[in-house]
Design an enzyme around this catalytic site. Structure first.
Site, PDB file in Angstrom:
ATOM      1  N   LYS A 179       7.758  62.701 -50.082  1.00 18.99           N
ATOM      2  CA  LYS A 179       8.234  61.950 -51.253  1.00 18.99           C
ATOM      3  C   LYS A 179       8.390  60.487 -50.869  1.00 18.99           C
ATOM      4  O   LYS A 179       9.001  60.170 -49.850  1.00 18.99           O
ATOM      5  CB  LYS A 179       9.583  62.504 -51.720  1.00 18.99           C
ATOM      6  N   ASP A 221       8.257  59.051 -56.376  1.00 17.74           N
ATOM      7  CA  ASP A 221       9.537  59.180 -57.085  1.00 17.74           C
ATOM      8  C   ASP A 221       9.963  57.800 -57.599  1.00 17.74           C
ATOM      9  O   ASP A 221      10.831  57.157 -57.012  1.00 17.74           O
ATOM     10  CB  ASP A 221      10.553  59.758 -56.080  1.00 17.74           C
ATOM     11  N   ARG A 259      17.344  63.702 -44.952  1.00 18.15           N
ATOM     12  CA  ARG A 259      17.983  63.521 -43.658  1.00 18.15           C
ATOM     13  C   ARG A 259      18.048  64.760 -42.757  1.00 18.15           C
ATOM     14  O   ARG A 259      17.952  64.611 -41.533  1.00 18.15           O
ATOM     15  CB  ARG A 259      19.378  62.907 -43.857  1.00 18.15           C
ATOM     16  N   ASP A 268      10.794  53.272 -69.948  1.00 13.73           N
ATOM     17  CA  ASP A 268      10.536  52.033 -70.687  1.00 13.73           C
ATOM     18  C   ASP A 268       9.948  52.446 -72.033  1.00 13.73           C
ATOM     19  O   ASP A 268       9.909  53.634 -72.367  1.00 13.73           O
ATOM     20  CB  ASP A 268       9.570  51.141 -69.885  1.00 13.73           C
ATOM     21  N   THR A 289      22.304  62.937 -60.882  1.00 16.52           N
ATOM     22  CA  THR A 289      23.442  63.681 -60.313  1.00 16.52           C
ATOM     23  C   THR A 289      24.614  62.749 -59.986  1.00 16.52           C
ATOM     24  O   THR A 289      25.718  63.208 -59.752  1.00 16.52           O
ATOM     25  CB  THR A 289      23.020  64.447 -59.038  1.00 16.52           C
ATOM     26  N   LYS A 302      10.660  57.195 -61.061  1.00 16.66           N
ATOM     27  CA  LYS A 302      11.582  57.377 -62.198  1.00 16.66           C
ATOM     28  C   LYS A 302      11.363  56.350 -63.309  1.00 16.66           C
ATOM     29  O   LYS A 302      12.285  55.594 -63.665  1.00 16.66           O
ATOM     30  CB  LYS A 302      13.045  57.318 -61.727  1.00 16.66           C
ATOM     31  N   LEU A 303      10.184  56.352 -63.889  1.00 16.77           N
ATOM     32  CA  LEU A 303       9.891  55.370 -64.939  1.00 16.77           C
ATOM     33  C   LEU A 303      10.737  55.610 -66.194  1.00 16.77           C
ATOM     34  O   LEU A 303      11.054  56.757 -66.539  1.00 16.77           O
ATOM     35  CB  LEU A 303       8.399  55.427 -65.319  1.00 16.77           C
TER      36      LEU A 303
HETATM   37  O1  C5P Z   1      18.559  62.873 -47.276  1.00 19.67           O
HETATM   38  P1  C5P Z   1      18.651  63.803 -48.457  1.00 19.67           P
HETATM   39  O2  C5P Z   1      18.178  65.217 -48.143  1.00 19.67           O
HETATM   40  O3  C5P Z   1      20.012  63.769 -49.124  1.00 19.67           O
HETATM   41  O4  C5P Z   1      17.580  63.194 -49.481  1.00 19.67           O
HETATM   42  C1  C5P Z   1      17.407  63.679 -50.784  1.00 19.67           C
HETATM   43  C2  C5P Z   1      16.377  62.872 -51.511  1.00 19.67           C
HETATM   44  O5  C5P Z   1      16.325  63.307 -52.862  1.00 19.67           O
HETATM   45  C3  C5P Z   1      16.662  61.380 -51.555  1.00 19.67           C
HETATM   46  O6  C5P Z   1      15.407  60.691 -51.565  1.00 19.67           O
HETATM   47  C4  C5P Z   1      17.376  61.203 -52.876  1.00 19.67           C
HETATM   48  O7  C5P Z   1      17.199  59.918 -53.411  1.00 19.67           O
HETATM   49  C5  C5P Z   1      16.677  62.243 -53.740  1.00 19.67           C
HETATM   50  N1  C5P Z   1      17.454  62.717 -54.889  1.00 19.67           N
HETATM   51  C6  C5P Z   1      18.694  63.328 -54.765  1.00 19.67           C
HETATM   52  N2  C5P Z   1      19.360  63.757 -55.878  1.00 19.67           N
HETATM   53  C7  C5P Z   1      18.823  63.602 -57.091  1.00 19.67           C
HETATM   54  C8  C5P Z   1      17.579  63.000 -57.256  1.00 19.67           C
HETATM   55  C9  C5P Z   1      16.918  62.564 -56.104  1.00 19.67           C
HETATM   56  O8  C5P Z   1      19.179  63.490 -53.652  1.00 19.67           O
HETATM   57  N3  C5P Z   1      19.472  64.068 -58.149  1.00 19.67           N
END
Ligand code: C5P
Length: 232
Positions: free
Chosen positions: A32, A59, A211, A64, A119, A61-62
């Site tokens: 991603k 990712d 992570r 407009d 979220t 997220k458009l």
């Molecule tokens: O490092 P981690 O596992 O928390 O990364 C989760 C990824 O998913 C990040 O790129 C974060 O921006 C994305 N994301 C999220 N929750 C959402 C939408 C996207 O954690 N509701």
């Protein structure tokens, strides 16, 4: 439809991203790319990661007016991303325009999924700032259904919502779920998390893992553990 593990490559530049991807010599994980990396490096980063053999969830997220989103999606489609996304909040008309923009002359297009309610938005913010009185879970499902009715392929949601999304929008409607942690791992800033194994049980179609893989001492082993627990 293939289930998969998607690695969130939340790196600040191309050099860090390629150094990370060099951990993977044989298998080429689905990755991603988010706003930070795309805005830093431009479309070239998508082309290069594709050239290296990875599938890409772009990712961005458009959100407009429909005409602008249609034209922007036409550009993203030409980059050959495998999944792209937008905000369902932008309306059904915008989502339908996005599909028109994404569809190539030969009829193929990347998968298109929607963000429902971020979220980071809670019930109070929904009521007091967005002036939406309905309960948050009902709003999320209603936005998911709008996305489905506009012809989208799925939504980004918590693995805790995956079963309900499938119940509301059908089993074939994709649930792409971040918020994944190993049971013994750090949660970081994520609040509601699930393990890869539990996300599988919950019916997630794709898990997005950042992570727990990118910050692991052995990223390849962490990725392979996700694959084992989610896919096998
Ligand atoms: O490092 P981690 O596992 O928390 O990364 C989760 C990824 O998913 C990040 O790129 C974060 O921006 C994305 N994301 C999220 N929750 C959402 C939408 C996207 O954690 N509701």
């Amino acid at each position: 439809m293939a289930k998969d593990v998607i690695i969130a490559c939340d790196f600040k530049n191309a050099a860090d991203t390629y150094a990370f991807l060099d951990n993977f010599t044989e298998e080429k994980p689905f990755v991603k790319i988010g706003m930070e990396l795309f805005y830093a490096e431009g479309p070239q980063i998508v082309k290069e990661i594709k050239r290296r053999g990875h599938k890409i969830f772009l990712d961005l997220k458009l959100c407009d007016i429909p005409n602008t989103v249609e034209k922007a999606m036409r550009v993203l489609s030409s980059l050959d991303a495998d999944i792209v996304n937008l905000h369902a909040f932008g309306s059904k008309a915008m989502m339908e325009a996005a599909i028109r923009g994404l569809t190539r002359p030969d009829g193929t297009r990347p998968l298109l999924i929607a963000v429902t309610i971020l979220t980071s938005t809670d019930q109070d913010t929904l009521r007091n700032e967005m002036l939406i009185e309905k309960p948050l879970p009902e709003t999320v499902m209603s936005y998911a259904l709008n996305a489905k009715n506009a012809g989208l392929d799925g939504v980004v949601c918590s693995p805790l919502e995956a079963a309900k999304v499938h119940e509301t929008c059908g089993e074939g409607f994709l649930t792409v779920t971040p918020g994944i942690r190993f049971p013994e791992g750090e949660k970081g800033d994520q609040k509601r998390v699930m393990s890869p194994k539990d996300a599988k049980e919950a019916g997630s179609d794709y898990i997005v893992v950042g992570r727990p893989i990118t910050a692991a001492s052995d990223p390849k082993a962490a990725y392979e553990r996700c694959v084992r627990e989610f896919l096998q």
